[in-house]
Design an enzyme around this catalytic site. Structure first.
Site, PDB file in Angstrom:
ATOM      1  N   TYR A  54       0.904  -1.122   0.468  1.00  0.00           N
ATOM      2  CA  TYR A  54       0.540  -0.199   0.254  1.00  0.00           C
ATOM      3  C   TYR A  54       0.616   1.871   0.305  1.00  0.00           C
ATOM      4  O   TYR A  54       1.368   1.203   0.771  1.00  0.00           O
ATOM      5  CB  TYR A  54      -0.859   0.148   1.632  1.00  0.00           C
ATOM      6  CG  TYR A  54      -2.308   1.242   0.917  1.00  0.00           C
ATOM      7  CD1 TYR A  54      -2.962   1.671   0.147  1.00  0.00           C
ATOM      8  CD2 TYR A  54      -1.612   2.274   2.188  1.00  0.00           C
ATOM      9  CE1 TYR A  54      -3.566   2.896   0.231  1.00  0.00           C
ATOM     10  CE2 TYR A  54      -2.769   3.301   2.161  1.00  0.00           C
ATOM     11  CZ  TYR A  54      -3.101   3.641   1.756  1.00  0.00           C
ATOM     12  OH  TYR A  54      -3.661   4.759   1.396  1.00  0.00           O
ATOM     13  N   GLY A  61      -6.707   4.037  -0.788  1.00  0.00           N
ATOM     14  CA  GLY A  61      -8.317   4.746  -0.112  1.00  0.00           C
ATOM     15  C   GLY A  61      -8.837   3.460  -0.867  1.00  0.00           C
ATOM     16  O   GLY A  61      -8.249   2.490  -0.332  1.00  0.00           O
ATOM     17  N   HIS A  84      -5.564  16.016  -5.172  1.00  0.00           N
ATOM     18  CA  HIS A  84      -6.092  16.302  -4.039  1.00  0.00           C
ATOM     19  C   HIS A  84      -6.259  17.262  -3.752  1.00  0.00           C
ATOM     20  O   HIS A  84      -6.383  17.898  -2.656  1.00  0.00           O
ATOM     21  CB  HIS A  84      -5.585  15.026  -2.712  1.00  0.00           C
ATOM     22  CG  HIS A  84      -5.870  13.436  -2.275  1.00  0.00           C
ATOM     23  ND1 HIS A  84      -5.804  13.317  -3.864  1.00  0.00           N
ATOM     24  CD2 HIS A  84      -5.556  13.126  -1.559  1.00  0.00           C
ATOM     25  CE1 HIS A  84      -6.787  11.601  -3.681  1.00  0.00           C
ATOM     26  NE2 HIS A  84      -5.957  11.301  -2.210  1.00  0.00           N
ATOM     27  N   ASN A 197      -0.253  12.973   4.313  1.00  0.00           N
ATOM     28  CA  ASN A 197      -0.720  12.144   4.997  1.00  0.00           C
ATOM     29  C   ASN A 197      -0.218  13.181   6.392  1.00  0.00           C
ATOM     30  O   ASN A 197      -0.191  11.953   7.266  1.00  0.00           O
ATOM     31  CB  ASN A 197      -0.624  11.049   4.410  1.00  0.00           C
ATOM     32  CG  ASN A 197      -2.155   9.803   5.586  1.00  0.00           C
ATOM     33  OD1 ASN A 197      -2.917  10.092   5.735  1.00  0.00           O
ATOM     34  ND2 ASN A 197      -1.429   8.705   4.652  1.00  0.00           N
TER      35      ASN A 197
END
Length: 523
Positions: A54, A61, A84, A197
Site C-alpha cells: 500500500y 483509499g 487531492h 497524510n
C-alpha cells in the site's frame, strides 16, 4: 536570522511559532538526512518486489486494491497530489500554511515516511524562500490527514498551483520556485502519499491557539481585576487559603494573578460602606478565578495532547525498524499500515478550547454589563456616560460585545461530534479536526475583542471613581492604554477607533506587558 534544526525526534512549540509567525529558517540535521536515506532504501527495496504494498505499488483509499505497475508509479504519485488539491473557499492565513508545511517536514524528517532527502530539503528550501502555497478553507475532514490543505502544499513543491511570494504577491508556484533557484520535485514511490497524510494543519493551529490563549487568559485575569475595582468589590475572595481547599491549578493561578493586580488598591473593600451594603459580589466577579481557571486547566490538557502529537510521526503506511508485517525491506525494516492519521485527539481539545473560550467571553460580558447598569454598578453613571441622556456612553459597545459572545456560543458547538463518511465508505469515520481548528481561530479573535470591551469599560469606570486611588498595576494598565490612543471618560465620540485600538492593545500583549513590571510575571 534564527534557525530551527529538525532532527528525527520531533520539534517544540517555540520552533513551530518561530517558523510560522517569525520566518525562522529551517535546516535538516545530519541525523535526519541519514534517517531519510535509510527509510528511502526500504521503500526502494519494496518497490522492486512483485508483491503489492500500500502506498508504494497500489492505488489509494477505496482504490487500494489495484496493483500499479512500475512504469505508472511516478504518475500515480503526481496524480494523488493533483487530484487531492481540491480545496475551495477563501485562502487560509500565511502562518497556518507555514505551520502546516513545517510540521509535515517534521514528520518527513523522522525517517518513518520513506521520502528521499532531496524532497525534504526542497520542503525546507520553500519555507526558507518565503514561498507560501495557496491553501483553501475547505477540503479537510481531519482524517487521512489534512488531505486537501497538504496537497496544495505538495503541489507547489512540484512547481504547480499558486503560491504567495515573499513580497505577498500570488503567482504560479513554478515561477516563484524558479525565481528562488529551487528545482521542482519529481515524486517517486510513496512520496506523494507521505506529503499528504498528517494532522499537521490542525496541530499547527492548536499550537498557535495555545500561544494566543496564554496571553488572553492573563489578560482576562487583569480585566476581571479592573472590573472588580471599578465595582468596588472585595479582593478577599481571591486569597490563597480559599483556593487551596479546592486545588484546581488553574483556579489558584487565576486568583493569584487577580490578587497581584489588585495589590495596594484604594477601591476594593468599600462594598460594606454603601447605603445597602453588599454581603457578596455577583458571581461574574466573585467566581472569575473558577471560570478562568477551568479554562487554564483545559489548556493544560490541550498542551499535553499537542506535545504528544509533536513527538509523533503521522503517516500511512510508515517505515518501522522491525516487527512483522505484510512486507519487509532492507535490514529487517518494515512498512506498516496504521490509523495514526485520525485527528480525534487533536480535534477534541480544539473543541474543548472553543467551549472554554466561549465561557470566558460570557463572564467578561456579564461584568461589562454590570459596569454599565446604574442599578448594579454601585454609584457609576448609566452606561458610564458623561451626561446620561444626552450621551449614550458605552451602551452600544456592550451590544457589540454581546453579539460577539453570542457568536462564541455558536462556535463552541463541537465539530468533532460530527463525522461524515468518504472514499466509498473506506474512510467511514472522520474527526473534523480542521473544522474545529478553523472555528477556534475565529473564537480566539472574538474573545480578544470581548476582553478589549471589558478593558475599555473597566478603565473608564475606575477613572470615574474620583477621589479613590486604583492599584499601582491597574494604574499602569490605564496609563498604557491611554498612551496607545484609547481615550478615557468624556462626552460621546466615535467609539469604533477606540475599540479597535483596545483590541490591538490586548492582542499584541501590551496589557500584560503594562502590568507585569508592577506585579511580576503573571501565571
Amino acid at each position: 536570522m534564527h534557525f530551527v534544526v529538525l532532527g528525527t525526534s520531533g520539534t517544540t512549540f517555540q520552533d513551530v511559532l518561530d517558523v510560522a509567525r517569525h520566518g525562522a529558517r529551517v535546516e535538516l540535521s545530519p541525523e535526519a538526512v541519514r534517517a531519510l536515506a535509510e527509510s528511502r532504501a526500504v521503500v526502494d527495496a519494496l518497490a522492486a518486489k512483485p508483491e503489492p504494498v500500500y502506498g508504494v505499488s497500489t492505488g489509494f483509499g477505496a482504490l487500494a486494491t489495484r496493483h500499479i505497475s512500475p512504469e505508472l508509479r511516478a504518475q500515480l504519485q503526481r496524480n494523488i497530489v493533483r487530484s487531492h488539491a481540491a480545496g475551495m473557499g477563501p485562502r487560509v492565513e500565511r502562518e497556518v500554511v507555514r505551520a502546516l508545511m513545517f510540521l509535515r517536514l517534521k514528520t518527513v524528517a523522522s525517517g518513518h515516511t520513506g521520502v528521499r532527502p532531496e524532497v525534504a530539503q526542497t520542503m525546507a528550501d520553500v519555507l526558507n524562500a518565503g514561498i507560501t502555497p495557496v491553501v483553501h478553507e475547505y477540503g479537510s475532514l481531519g482524517c487521512s490527514g489534512d488531505l486537501a490543505p497538504l496537497s496544495h502544499c505538495a503541489l507547489a513543491l512540484m512547481g504547480e498551483g499558486d503560491a504567495e511570494g515573499p513580497d505577498g504577491t500570488v503567482k504560479p508556484a513554478g515561477e516563484l520556485l524558479a525565481a528562488a533557484g529551487i528545482q521542482p520535485v519529481e515524486l517517486r514511490e510513496k512520496e506523494g502519499l507521505a506529503l499528504l497524510n498528517g494532522t499537521d494543519g490542525m496541530l499547527g493551529m492548536l499550537i498557535m491557539a495555545l500561544a494566543d490563549l496564554d496571553t488572553l487568559y492573563k489578560s482576562a485575569d487583569i480585566t476581571a481585576a479592573l472590573s472588580l475595582e471599578a465595582l468596588l468589590g472585595t479582593e478577599k475572595v481571591l486569597e490563597p487559603e480559599l483556593h487551596a481547599i479546592r486545588p484546581h491549578p488553574g483556579q489558584g493561578a487565576s486568583a493569584a494573578n487577580m490578587l497581584a493586580v489588585l495589590a495596594g488598591s484604594g477601591l476594593t473593600g468599600h462594598f460594606q460602606e454603601e447605603e445597602a451594603p453588599r454581603v457578596q459580589d455577583a458571581y461574574s466577579v466573585r467566581c472569575a478565578p473558577q471560570v478562568a481557571g477551568a479554562g487554564r486547566d483545559t489548556m493544560a490538557h490541550a498542551r499535553t495532547v499537542a506535545e504528544r502529537e509533536l513527538a509523533s510521526a503521522v503517516d500511512n503506511p510508515v517505515i518501522l525498524a522491525g516487527g512483522t508485517s505484510q512486507a519487509g525491506g532492507s535490514g529487517g525494516a518494515q512498512i506498516r499500515s496504521n490509523g495514526n492519521f485520525h485527528g480525534a485527539p487533536v480535534a477534541y481539545v480544539l473543541d474543548f478550547l472553543a467551549i472554554a473560550a466561549a465561557d470566558l467571553g460570557s463572564i467578561a460580558e456579564r461584568r461589562t454589563d454590570r459596569l454599565l447598569d446604574k442599578n448594579r454598578s454601585h454609584g457609576l453613571p448609566p452606561f458610564l456616560a458623561d451626561d446620561a441622556g444626552v450621551d449614550s456612553g458605552l451602551m452600544i459597545a456592550q451590544y457589540t460585545q454581546a453579539a460577539l459572545v453570542s457568536e462564541m456560543k455558536r462556535l463552541a458547538v463541537p465539530a468533532s461530534a460530527d463525522s461524515i463518511p468518504s472514499s466509498a465508505m473506506q474512510e467511514d469515520h472522520v474527526s473534523m479536526g480542521w473544522s474545529a481548528a478553523r472555528k477556534l481561530r475565529t473564537a480566539i479573535g472574538n474573545l480578544n475583542r470581548i476582553l478589549a470591551v471589558e478593558l475599555y469599560a473597566a478603565t473608564r469606570g475606575i477613572e470615574l471613581r474620583r477621589g479613590l486611588t486604583p492599584a499601582p498595576a491597574s494604574q499602569a494598565a490605564i496609563d498604557a492604554l491611554r498612551a496607545a490612543g484609547v481615550e478615557g471618560p468624556g462626552p460621546d465620540r466615535f467609539l469604533a477607533p477606540d475599540l479597535a485600538a483596545a483590541d490591538a492593545f490586548v492582542r499584541e500583549g501590551k496589557l500584560v506587558a503594562a502590568v507585569e513590571p508592577v506585579t511580576g510575571p503573571l501565571a
